[in-house]
Design a protein around this motif. Structure first.
Motif, short mmCIF file in Angstrom:
data_model
loop_
_atom_site.label_atom_id
_atom_site.label_comp_id
_atom_site.label_asym_id
_atom_site.label_seq_id
_atom_site.Cartn_x
_atom_site.Cartn_y
_atom_site.Cartn_z
N SER A 162 0.92 -1.08 0.02
CA SER A 162 -0.04 -0.05 0.00
C SER A 162 1.00 1.37 0.07
O SER A 162 1.98 1.08 0.36
N LEU A 163 0.38 2.21 -0.76
CA LEU A 163 0.94 3.75 -0.51
C LEU A 163 -0.25 4.62 -0.01
O LEU A 163 -1.15 4.74 -0.34
N PHE A 164 0.11 5.39 1.05
CA PHE A 164 -0.61 6.27 1.88
C PHE A 164 -0.03 7.57 1.50
O PHE A 164 1.18 7.91 1.73
N ILE A 165 -0.75 8.75 1.07
CA ILE A 165 -0.56 10.06 1.17
C ILE A 165 -1.33 10.82 2.08
O ILE A 165 -2.50 10.88 1.70
N ARG A 166 -0.50 11.40 2.70
CA ARG A 166 -1.28 12.42 3.84
C ARG A 166 -1.25 13.71 2.91
O ARG A 166 -0.34 14.26 2.38
N ASP A 167 -2.43 14.72 3.80
CA ASP A 167 -2.44 15.70 3.14
C ASP A 167 -2.34 16.02 1.60
O ASP A 167 -1.44 16.84 1.14
N SER A 168 -2.93 15.43 0.90
CA SER A 168 -2.94 15.43 -0.37
C SER A 168 -3.01 16.48 -1.26
O SER A 168 -3.57 17.49 -0.84
N GLN A 169 -1.97 17.03 -2.08
CA GLN A 169 -2.21 18.27 -2.77
C GLN A 169 -2.44 18.17 -4.31
O GLN A 169 -2.41 16.84 -4.81
N PRO A 170 -2.90 18.97 -4.80
CA PRO A 170 -3.39 19.00 -6.55
C PRO A 170 -1.98 18.50 -7.29
O PRO A 170 -2.14 18.00 -8.23
N SER A 171 -0.64 18.82 -6.81
CA SER A 171 0.22 18.46 -7.54
C SER A 171 0.54 16.82 -7.41
O SER A 171 1.45 16.38 -8.15
N ASP A 172 -0.25 16.22 -6.36
CA ASP A 172 0.06 14.54 -6.21
C ASP A 172 -0.90 13.92 -7.59
O ASP A 172 -0.92 12.90 -7.67
N SER A 173 -1.66 14.65 -8.40
CA SER A 173 -2.29 14.24 -9.28
C SER A 173 -1.71 13.63 -10.28
O SER A 173 -0.76 14.33 -11.02
N ALA A 174 -1.75 12.32 -10.53
CA ALA A 174 -0.70 11.40 -11.46
C ALA A 174 -1.34 9.97 -11.37
O ALA A 174 -2.20 9.69 -10.65
N THR A 175 -0.79 9.05 -12.19
CA THR A 175 -1.03 7.75 -11.93
C THR A 175 0.38 7.07 -11.32
O THR A 175 1.63 7.51 -11.30
N TYR A 176 -0.17 6.25 -10.23
CA TYR A 176 0.77 5.63 -9.44
C TYR A 176 0.71 4.23 -9.74
O TYR A 176 -0.16 3.58 -9.73
N LEU A 177 2.09 3.69 -9.81
CA LEU A 177 2.20 2.32 -10.36
C LEU A 177 3.17 1.83 -9.17
O LEU A 177 4.01 2.16 -8.58
N CYS A 178 2.57 0.48 -8.71
CA CYS A 178 3.06 -0.17 -7.72
C CYS A 178 4.01 -1.43 -8.53
O CYS A 178 3.53 -1.60 -9.67
N GLY A 179 4.99 -1.87 -8.02
CA GLY A 179 5.90 -2.79 -8.48
C GLY A 179 6.68 -3.71 -7.76
O GLY A 179 6.78 -3.41 -6.47
N LYS A 180 7.45 -4.64 -8.20
CA LYS A 180 8.30 -5.32 -7.46
C LYS A 180 9.33 -6.06 -8.26
O LYS A 180 9.25 -5.91 -9.53
N ASN A 181 10.25 -6.46 -7.66
CA ASN A 181 11.73 -6.62 -8.29
C ASN A 181 11.97 -8.12 -7.84
O ASN A 181 12.30 -8.38 -6.78
#
Lengths: 109, 112
Positions: free
Chosen positions: A73-92
């Motif tokens: 999981s990824l948590f973003i606190r106090d989200s901002q308009p600049s956080d608007s994007a696509t978020y990709l999770c991944g593993k190696n």
């Protein structure tokens, strides 16, 4: 079964909200986990990177790995308009990287 | 410090044409990767290389070829372009296995 599966969204939240982005993974071989942020028409950029269970914090971002349930999981606190994007999770695993399909996030001012 | 550089940024091909997507990194990274990204499909690995002269197939290699003659360069070749190869292509590199992956800005390819 896919190596990494991600909630597709899209997700739309008001500015200041806490955002939770989630993925599950298969294959329990030793591996690293990561979150990338991708702005429109740009390449992915690394946000968080970890290999152990538990939480890793970096500013407003917290990455959480639960190896017992194979959940990341990824948590973003106090989200901002600049956080608007696509978020990709991944593993190696070994020499190869596997990514989820991405979650599109919009933070509304 | 340029990082990972991809050229061209955009390209339109006709069906059956061939082209080479260029990727160069100046970080002396050993491992390099090629991905394609289709809408709603995430990143799919095409080919990767763990060093000069060594390449291996990823998840979706059909229709593509690669070579790695130097540490810096990892070109991706499309021999007979097909509409199914319309996508955004990303090159990435890491210093060694398990490291942080750095991505280029991408090449947008349309095959018509």
């Amino acid at each position: 079964q896919k190596e990494v599966e991600q909630d597709p969204g899209p997700l739309s939240v008001p500015e200041g909200a806490i955002v939770s982005l989630n993925c599950t993974y298969s294959n329990s071989a030793f591996q690293y986990f990561m979150w990338y942020r991708q702005y429109s028409r740009k390449g992915p950029e690394l946000l968080m990177y970890t290999y152990s269970s538990g939480n890793k914090e970096d500013g407003r971002f917290t990455a959480q790995v639960d190896k017992s349930s194979k959940y990341i999981s990824l948590f973003i606190r106090d989200s901002q308009p600049s956080d608007s994007a696509t978020y990709l999770c991944g593993k190696n695993t070994g020499n190869q990287f596997y990514f989820g399909t991405g979650t599109s996030l919009t933070v509304i001012p | 410090n340029a990082g990972v550089t991809q050229t061209p940024k955009f390209r339109i091909l006709k069906i059956g044409q061939s082209m080479t997507l260029q990727c160069t990194q100046d970080m002396n990274h050993n491992y390099m990767y090629w991905y394609r990204q289709d809408p709603g499909m995430g990143l799919k690995l095409i080919y990767y290389s763990v060093g000069a002269g060594i390449t291996d197939k990823g998840e979706v290699p059909n229709g593509y070829n690669v070579s790695r003659s130097t540490t810096e360069d990892f070109p991706l070749r499309l021999e007979l372009a097909a509409p199914s190869q319309t996508s955004v292509y990303f090159c990435a590199s890491i210093l060694a296995g398990g490291g942080i992956q750095y991505f280029g800005a991408g090449t947008r390819l349309s095959v018509l």
